[in-house]
Enzyme design. Structure first.
Site, PDB file in Angstrom:
ATOM      1  N   HIS A  27       0.848  -1.191   0.000  1.00  0.00           N
ATOM      2  CA  HIS A  27       0.000   0.000   0.000  1.00  0.00           C
ATOM      3  C   HIS A  27       0.886   1.244   0.000  1.00  0.00           C
ATOM      4  CE1 HIS A  27      -3.091  -2.828   1.436  1.00  0.00           C
ATOM      5  NE2 HIS A  27      -3.964  -1.946   0.971  1.00  0.00           N
ATOM      6  N   HIS A  28       0.251   2.388  -0.138  1.00  0.00           N
ATOM      7  CA  HIS A  28       0.927   3.688  -0.136  1.00  0.00           C
ATOM      8  C   HIS A  28       1.670   3.930   1.180  1.00  0.00           C
ATOM      9  CE1 HIS A  28      -2.356   5.106   2.450  1.00  0.00           C
ATOM     10  NE2 HIS A  28      -3.126   4.350   1.658  1.00  0.00           N
ATOM     11  N   LYS A  31      -0.233   4.702   4.727  1.00  0.00           N
ATOM     12  CA  LYS A  31      -1.061   3.717   5.436  1.00  0.00           C
ATOM     13  C   LYS A  31      -0.448   3.429   6.795  1.00  0.00           C
ATOM     14  CE  LYS A  31      -3.645  -0.515   4.746  1.00  0.00           C
ATOM     15  NZ  LYS A  31      -4.849   0.094   5.275  1.00  0.00           N
ATOM     16  N   GLY A  37      -6.158  -4.813   6.621  1.00  0.00           N
ATOM     17  CA  GLY A  37      -7.337  -5.618   6.931  1.00  0.00           C
ATOM     18  C   GLY A  37      -7.633  -6.627   5.849  1.00  0.00           C
ATOM     19  N   THR A  38      -7.379  -6.254   4.605  1.00  0.00           N
ATOM     20  CA  THR A  38      -7.606  -7.185   3.490  1.00  0.00           C
ATOM     21  C   THR A  38      -6.633  -8.358   3.556  1.00  0.00           C
ATOM     22  OG1 THR A  38      -8.466  -5.401   2.115  1.00  0.00           O
ATOM     23  CG2 THR A  38      -7.726  -7.409   0.978  1.00  0.00           C
TER      24      THR A  38
END
Length: 141
Positions: A27-28, A31, A37-38
């Site tokens: 992610h970026h 974050k 969570g995914t």
């Protein structure tokens, strides 16, 4: 897309129950949580496919002399950088092949589009508690 991926992961994990499970997510750089969570939901879906406990079997970091990989490990590796919206890969790694299931969010618009689909569903659904599995027709109940 993620809801469908979770369904596929559970089924693939069950079908390839001798394969090692590894999850990679990026992610970026803004974050704040890791793993995402995914990524945790992917680990839970994979564990559910094998009647295992994701929180017991997850390995969130490997460094140094960690020994051989455990039979029931679910490795979860996290990267943060740049402006990556979100990418999740679940790998089922066997002795002679590897299956990868990947979801890449290319725009945050995907979240709004999913909310619109869910709103349309709920506008015609009766009273109850629903999930995106219901919205996409994946629920068995």
């Amino acid at each position: 897309g993620v809801t469908v991926l979770l369904d596929l992961v559970e089924k693939a994990s069950r079908a390839l129950d001798k394969y090692d499970l590894e999850i990679f997510e990026i992610h970026h750089n803004k974050k704040k949580d890791a793993p995402s969570g995914t990524a945790l939901a992917l680990a839970e879906a994979a564990a559910r496919g094998r009647d295992r406990d994701a929180h017991r079997d997850m390995i969130l970091a490997r460094a140094g002399d960690v020994g051989e990989r455990g039979r029931n490990e679910i490795g979860v590796q996290t990267l943060r950088g740049g402006d990556v919206i979100g990418e999740h890969t679940l790998m089922l790694i066997g002795q002679t092949e590897r299956l990868e299931l990947v979801h890449r969010a290319q725009s945050r618009d995907v979240f709004a589009a999913g909310a619109v689909v869910a709103a349309r569903f709920i506008s015609t659904a009766g009273p109850g508690l629903y999930s995106m599995r219901d919205v996409l027709g994946l629920s068995s109940e």
